[in-house]
Motif scaffolding. Structure first.
Motif, mmCIF file in Angstrom:
data_model
loop_
_atom_site.group_PDB
_atom_site.id
_atom_site.type_symbol
_atom_site.label_atom_id
_atom_site.label_comp_id
_atom_site.label_asym_id
_atom_site.label_seq_id
_atom_site.Cartn_x
_atom_site.Cartn_y
_atom_site.Cartn_z
ATOM 1 N N UNK A 115 -20.978 -11.363 -93.909
ATOM 2 C CA UNK A 115 -21.025 -10.442 -95.041
ATOM 3 C C UNK A 115 -20.453 -9.108 -94.582
ATOM 4 N N UNK A 116 -19.659 -8.503 -95.437
ATOM 5 C CA UNK A 116 -19.025 -7.218 -95.120
ATOM 6 C C UNK A 116 -19.683 -6.134 -95.969
ATOM 7 N N UNK A 117 -20.482 -5.302 -95.316
ATOM 8 C CA UNK A 117 -21.170 -4.199 -96.002
ATOM 9 C C UNK A 117 -20.372 -2.910 -95.939
ATOM 10 N N UNK A 118 -19.261 -2.934 -95.216
ATOM 11 C CA UNK A 118 -18.466 -1.728 -95.027
ATOM 12 C C UNK A 118 -17.970 -1.207 -96.370
ATOM 13 N N UNK A 119 -18.196 0.067 -96.634
ATOM 14 C CA UNK A 119 -17.783 0.670 -97.897
ATOM 15 C C UNK A 119 -18.891 0.750 -98.922
ATOM 16 N N UNK A 120 -19.996 0.023 -98.688
ATOM 17 C CA UNK A 120 -21.129 0.091 -99.611
ATOM 18 C C UNK A 120 -22.006 1.294 -99.291
ATOM 19 N N UNK A 121 -22.740 1.732 -100.298
ATOM 20 C CA UNK A 121 -23.751 2.755 -100.074
ATOM 21 C C UNK A 121 -25.000 2.086 -99.514
ATOM 22 N N UNK A 122 -25.923 2.875 -98.997
ATOM 23 C CA UNK A 122 -27.163 2.304 -98.474
ATOM 24 C C UNK A 122 -27.941 1.583 -99.565
ATOM 25 N N UNK A 123 -27.914 2.140 -100.780
ATOM 26 C CA UNK A 123 -28.635 1.518 -101.897
ATOM 27 C C UNK A 123 -28.015 0.174 -102.268
ATOM 28 N N UNK A 124 -26.720 0.023 -102.082
ATOM 29 C CA UNK A 124 -26.058 -1.240 -102.397
ATOM 30 C C UNK A 124 -26.196 -2.238 -101.238
ATOM 31 N N UNK A 125 -26.110 -1.742 -100.012
ATOM 32 C CA UNK A 125 -26.068 -2.617 -98.848
ATOM 33 C C UNK A 125 -27.409 -3.283 -98.565
ATOM 34 N N UNK A 126 -28.507 -2.591 -98.775
ATOM 35 C CA UNK A 126 -29.819 -3.156 -98.436
ATOM 36 C C UNK A 126 -30.125 -4.428 -99.223
ATOM 37 N N UNK A 127 -30.077 -4.421 -100.544
ATOM 38 C CA UNK A 127 -30.351 -5.669 -101.267
ATOM 39 C C UNK A 127 -29.324 -6.752 -100.989
ATOM 40 N N UNK A 128 -28.073 -6.369 -100.733
ATOM 41 C CA UNK A 128 -27.050 -7.368 -100.423
ATOM 42 C C UNK A 128 -27.363 -8.060 -99.102
ATOM 43 N N UNK A 129 -27.819 -7.291 -98.102
ATOM 44 C CA UNK A 129 -28.172 -7.867 -96.810
ATOM 45 C C UNK A 129 -29.376 -8.795 -96.930
ATOM 46 N N UNK A 130 -30.385 -8.374 -97.664
ATOM 47 C CA UNK A 130 -31.589 -9.202 -97.840
ATOM 48 C C UNK A 130 -31.242 -10.527 -98.492
ATOM 49 N N UNK A 131 -30.457 -10.484 -99.547
ATOM 50 C CA UNK A 131 -30.067 -11.711 -100.247
ATOM 51 C C UNK A 131 -29.232 -12.614 -99.341
#
Length: 208
Positions: A115-131
Motif C-alpha cells: 500500500x502506498x500512503x505517500x501523499x495522503x494526509x494523516x487523517x486519510x492514511x490511518x484508516x487506509x492502513x488499518x483496512x
C-alpha cells in the motif's frame, strides 16, 4: 501660583518681640534644632556626599555570548536528541523466526501486498492502513509492504527541531495500536529494493 510672604513692619516686629519675651515655652526640655536633617521626613533627608575618589569602581563584566559555556559533545545545539525512527524500529524485540527475519531484511522475501500512503494526509492514511492490514491478515498473507515516503526537509527559523516525514513516524505507532496491533508480528525498515527508509516491512501473524 505661590504668594510672596509679606515682611513685618517695625511696629509689628516690636510687638512680636514683647510677646515672645513674656511667653513661656511649651516644651522647655526639647533641644534646639541644630541640623534640619534631624527633623525632616525620611524621604527628604539629605544624603551625605561621598568624594568621587571614595566611590568604588564597578567590576568589569566579561564578554558573554549564548552557548559559549555549553559543554561540547557529540550533540550540536538544536539537534534532535531523540532516537531516529529507523533506530527505534530496528531496536524493537525480535518476534519472528530469525532466519526469515534475515531474509526479509536483505530484501529476499517478496511482499504479498503493498500500500502506498505517500501523499495522503494523516487523517486519510490511518484508516487506509488499518483496512489494508485487516484485509491481508484475513487473506492469510504474511509479509506486506507499507510505503510512506521519506518526507521533505522544511526550512524553518524555529529553534525547535522538527522531524521529517509525518507518515514515516506515525505508521510504526499505528501498527502498535488497536485494532490491528494483535495482527502484527514484526515491523522493520524495508530494503533498498523495496523503498528503503521510505517504506516498512510488516510481517503479520498467522490468521486463526
Amino acid at each position: 501660583m505661590t504668594r510672596r510672604r509679606r515682611k513685618l513692619s517695625e511696629e509689628e516686629r516690636d510687638l512680636w518681640d514683647q510677646v515672645r519675651r513674656t511667653a513661656d515655652p511649651m516644651h522647655p526640655e526639647r533641644k534646639p534644632i541644630v541640623d534640619e536633617a534631624e527633623w525632616l521626613p525620611e524621604p527628604v533627608r539629605k544624603t551625605p556626599k561621598v568624594p568621587l575618589e571614595d566611590v568604588p569602581t564597578p567590576p568589569q563584566l566579561e564578554h558573554f555570548t549564548i552557548g559559549m559555556k555549553a559543554k561540547k559533545g557529540k550533540h550540536k545545539l538544536g539537534q534532535n536528541l531523540t532516537p531516529a525512527i529507523e533506530d527505534e524500529v530496528a531496536g524493537a524485540p525480535l518476534n519472528m523466526h530469525k532466519k526469515t527475519h534475515t531474509q526479509m531484511k536483505r530484501g529476499k522475501l517478496v511482499p504479498d501486498a503493498r500500500i502506498d500512503l505517500h501523499g495522503m494526509t494523516l487523517a486519510q492514511a490511518h484508516p487506509a492502513l488499518v483496512a489494508f492490514v485487516m484485509r491481508n491478515h484475513a487473506a492469510g498473507h504474511r509479509l506486506v509492504l507499507v510505503i510512506t515516503g521519506k518526507g521533505k526537509v522544511k526550512e524553518t527559523d524555529s529553534p525547535i527541531p522538527e522531524r521529517t516525514g509525518a507518515l514515516r513516524h506515525q505508521v510504526p505507532m499505528w501498527l502498535q495500536m488497536s485494532p490491528i496491533s494483535h495482527m502484527v508480528l514484526q515491523v522493520r525498515q524495508a530494503h533498498l529494493r523495496h523503498g528503503g527508509g521510505g517504506a516498512y516491512y510488516v510481517y503479520l501473524r498467522r490468521a486463526r
